[in-house]
Design an enzyme around this catalytic site. Sequence first.
Site, PDB file in Angstrom:
ATOM      1  N   GLU A  27       1.004  -0.785  -0.253  1.00 19.33           N
ATOM      2  CA  GLU A  27      -0.139   0.365  -0.134  1.00 19.33           C
ATOM      3  C   GLU A  27       0.949   1.492   0.172  1.00 19.33           C
ATOM      4  O   GLU A  27       2.059   1.332   0.100  1.00 19.33           O
ATOM      5  CB  GLU A  27      -0.752   0.071   1.652  1.00 19.33           C
ATOM      6  CG  GLU A  27      -2.138   1.494   1.511  1.00 19.33           C
ATOM      7  CD  GLU A  27      -2.986   0.996   2.445  1.00 19.33           C
ATOM      8  OE1 GLU A  27      -2.947   0.150   3.255  1.00 19.33           O
ATOM      9  OE2 GLU A  27      -3.677   2.192   2.193  1.00 19.33           O
ATOM     10  N   ASN A  72      -6.471   1.686   2.464  1.00 19.06           N
ATOM     11  CA  ASN A  72      -7.730   2.808   2.717  1.00 19.06           C
ATOM     12  C   ASN A  72      -6.951   4.176   2.105  1.00 19.06           C
ATOM     13  O   ASN A  72      -8.009   4.823   1.158  1.00 19.06           O
ATOM     14  CB  ASN A  72      -6.797   3.224   4.323  1.00 19.06           C
ATOM     15  CG  ASN A  72      -8.235   2.281   5.067  1.00 19.06           C
ATOM     16  OD1 ASN A  72      -8.496   1.490   4.672  1.00 19.06           O
ATOM     17  ND2 ASN A  72      -7.544   3.156   6.329  1.00 19.06           N
ATOM     18  N   ASN A 172     -11.850  -0.737  -0.362  1.00 23.62           N
ATOM     19  CA  ASN A 172     -11.494  -1.359   0.045  1.00 23.62           C
ATOM     20  C   ASN A 172     -12.530  -1.060   1.977  1.00 23.62           C
ATOM     21  O   ASN A 172     -13.049   0.021   1.789  1.00 23.62           O
ATOM     22  CB  ASN A 172     -10.306  -0.935   0.610  1.00 23.62           C
ATOM     23  CG  ASN A 172      -9.854  -1.351   1.382  1.00 23.62           C
ATOM     24  OD1 ASN A 172      -9.011  -2.186   2.000  1.00 23.62           O
ATOM     25  ND2 ASN A 172      -9.358  -0.106   2.450  1.00 23.62           N
ATOM     26  N   GLU A 173     -12.664  -2.223   2.512  1.00 23.00           N
ATOM     27  CA  GLU A 173     -13.866  -1.809   3.889  1.00 23.00           C
ATOM     28  C   GLU A 173     -14.419  -0.799   3.379  1.00 23.00           C
ATOM     29  O   GLU A 173     -14.380  -0.098   4.460  1.00 23.00           O
ATOM     30  CB  GLU A 173     -12.306  -1.462   4.552  1.00 23.00           C
ATOM     31  CG  GLU A 173     -11.192  -2.177   5.312  1.00 23.00           C
ATOM     32  CD  GLU A 173     -10.631  -2.350   6.233  1.00 23.00           C
ATOM     33  OE1 GLU A 173     -10.006  -1.367   7.007  1.00 23.00           O
ATOM     34  OE2 GLU A 173      -9.913  -3.055   7.111  1.00 23.00           O
ATOM     35  N   TYR A 244      -6.895  -7.844  12.043  1.00 21.22           N
ATOM     36  CA  TYR A 244      -5.464  -8.065  12.842  1.00 21.22           C
ATOM     37  C   TYR A 244      -5.888  -8.216  13.836  1.00 21.22           C
ATOM     38  O   TYR A 244      -6.835  -7.715  14.628  1.00 21.22           O
ATOM     39  CB  TYR A 244      -5.497  -6.272  12.129  1.00 21.22           C
ATOM     40  CG  TYR A 244      -5.263  -5.586  11.416  1.00 21.22           C
ATOM     41  CD1 TYR A 244      -4.017  -5.913  10.715  1.00 21.22           C
ATOM     42  CD2 TYR A 244      -6.170  -5.028  10.246  1.00 21.22           C
ATOM     43  CE1 TYR A 244      -3.798  -5.671   8.953  1.00 21.22           C
ATOM     44  CE2 TYR A 244      -5.465  -4.361   8.529  1.00 21.22           C
ATOM     45  CZ  TYR A 244      -4.443  -5.036   8.335  1.00 21.22           C
ATOM     46  OH  TYR A 244      -3.835  -4.878   6.776  1.00 21.22           O
ATOM     47  N   GLU A 292      -6.449  -8.783   4.010  1.00 17.26           N
ATOM     48  CA  GLU A 292      -5.605  -7.794   4.482  1.00 17.26           C
ATOM     49  C   GLU A 292      -5.821  -9.335   5.891  1.00 17.26           C
ATOM     50  O   GLU A 292      -6.554  -9.243   6.569  1.00 17.26           O
ATOM     51  CB  GLU A 292      -5.922  -7.265   4.693  1.00 17.26           C
ATOM     52  CG  GLU A 292      -5.882  -5.773   3.998  1.00 17.26           C
ATOM     53  CD  GLU A 292      -6.661  -4.926   4.360  1.00 17.26           C
ATOM     54  OE1 GLU A 292      -6.183  -3.926   5.942  1.00 17.26           O
ATOM     55  OE2 GLU A 292      -6.814  -3.740   2.880  1.00 17.26           O
ATOM     56  N   GLN A 349       1.436  -6.562   5.724  1.00 16.72           N
ATOM     57  CA  GLN A 349       1.973  -6.266   4.367  1.00 16.72           C
ATOM     58  C   GLN A 349       2.998  -6.317   3.873  1.00 16.72           C
ATOM     59  O   GLN A 349       3.536  -7.539   4.396  1.00 16.72           O
ATOM     60  CB  GLN A 349       1.387  -4.697   4.036  1.00 16.72           C
ATOM     61  CG  GLN A 349      -0.185  -3.654   4.597  1.00 16.72           C
ATOM     62  CD  GLN A 349       0.194  -2.173   4.106  1.00 16.72           C
ATOM     63  OE1 GLN A 349       1.251  -1.632   3.079  1.00 16.72           O
ATOM     64  NE2 GLN A 349      -0.722  -1.740   4.192  1.00 16.72           N
TER      65      GLN A 349
HETATM   66  O1  AHR Z   1      -2.983  -1.966   6.579  1.00 15.20           O
HETATM   67  C1  AHR Z   1      -3.455  -0.940   6.842  1.00 15.20           C
HETATM   68  C2  AHR Z   1      -5.000  -0.769   6.907  1.00 15.20           C
HETATM   69  O2  AHR Z   1      -5.555  -1.698   7.767  1.00 15.20           O
HETATM   70  C3  AHR Z   1      -5.541  -0.590   5.215  1.00 15.20           C
HETATM   71  O3  AHR Z   1      -5.043   0.243   4.132  1.00 15.20           O
HETATM   72  C4  AHR Z   1      -6.856  -1.358   5.815  1.00 15.20           C
HETATM   73  O4  AHR Z   1      -7.390  -1.663   4.808  1.00 15.20           O
HETATM   74  C5  AHR Z   1      -6.812  -1.149   6.942  1.00 15.20           C
HETATM   75  O5  AHR Z   1      -7.730  -1.261   8.134  1.00 15.20           O
END
Ligand code: AHR
Length: 496
Positions: A27, A72, A172-173, A244, A292, A349
């Site tokens: 990203e 994002n 995305n999201e 996450y 992700e 990432q």
């Molecule tokens: O990977 C970091 C961020 O986490 C990404 O940009 C977003 O999609 C997620 O919230």
Amino acid sequence: MDVTRIALDPRFAIGAVSPLLYGGFLEHLGRSIYEGVYDPESAHADEDGFRTDVVEALRELAMTVVRYPGGNFASGYRWRDGVGDRASRPTVRELAWQSIETNQFGTDEFIRLCRKLDWTPMLAVNLGTGSPEEARDWVEYCNAPTGTLFADMRAAGGSEAPHAVPLWCLGNEMDGPWQLGHVPAREYALRARQAARMMKSCDRGIETVACGSSGPGMPTWLDWDRTVLEELDSAADYVSLHRYVGNADGDSPSYLAIGRSIDQQIEAVNACCRYVQARRNSRHRAFLCFDEWNVWYRTRGSSHIDGAGRFAPHLLEERYNLEDALVVAAFLMSFLRHADSVKVANLAQLVNVIGPLLTDGDALLKQSIFYAFKLFSDRKGGTALSAQIDGPRYQSKYGEVSYLDAAATLEGNSLHLFAVNRHTEEPMPLVVELGGSEILRVDTSEIVHALSLDAENTFEAPDIVVARPFEGWSTVDQAHVELPPHSLVATTFQLA
Ligand code: AHR
């Protein structure tokens, strides 16, 4: 600890393992690209401005697919800013991470990196501030033969042959209030459906990924996914999952049990896909794209996510330890256990930003999670096998789990076994009971282990948590081993 037994049988398969489970994510965020993969000023830069030390380390990870340009960031990105003559590309203020974006790295640079590393490119279009038409135009730029406006623009930049990007994320999201252009599910779904139709009519061969929920903690979790899947139907080949995790409260036994919660997340989203399919009596099945996933909790505060108007700021520079490496293994084992529904997955990432790699000037560090990922990536392919585990268990905040976390795959006559002893203090006697075949010998076995769960690699001491050869197996009668506490062991057995 009492003996744990794992029963495997080559006849009891879950499904073929998709090669795209071993993906990554790049990203425009912090020092992920600039000072990460791309740094023309570095002593390591090659003729394209890529850092050769980073590229060589990424080559070792042998990732198969990489998602770009966000995240994002994608929800405010104008792809046309990042193509054409570099000297004329605009420097812009980007809003997702409050940073300065010079656009010196864009679509063509990303594709060049993909070719160097044998990655399948996966692009995320802007459905935040962008339009379905801009998304379609990007497909033309990347995938159409020359003879029309955007394809000719690509050729003028030096790429006569199409980039042939097969996978496209529809934003995305978009369920997240933090997302540029965030809207309710139905509104997103209509936007995504229009975009998917236009994109697919430009290239019928592409596959699309609809935004699912950003995680199981979202207030619209599953309702969002259901609405999106119902509206998009066959316009979405996949639905995305994100996750996450972290150990903010210092409860390592529970943290190491996170695989159970990842299993549940996958099973819930897959149930949602199957529900929508059955309800519509449709032949179309959406598969899961876990695009992700990683450990991310130490660097979530505002100073770590706000670039304050700087270029390549230090953002999300998470430092990883041994327990994080075991949790990375938990994600990958969960994907293998659900090989019949999870078809794409992207570690988020690659470098500097929640990455397995960190740069500091011209120095490069491989973090603990690098080694965990590599043990899996070195054993990709084949078919995931069902595994029955019988042995001591414990209570965690995700429910009761076995001390053994495991997954197995069969590739020809090779049986790959991934095993984590989640006990933080005791070794685990483990017996592999194989039905329908016989273990002849151990081909390779490696371990990721260190004295303590918080052990980590540093630029001064880079080899604290690495993968080392493991010689603890005996294959007389059955395969036996004693797994050290808090360790990951990946083994390839040769079967008769
Ligand atoms: O990977 C970091 C961020 O986490 C990404 O940009 C977003 O999609 C997620 O919230």
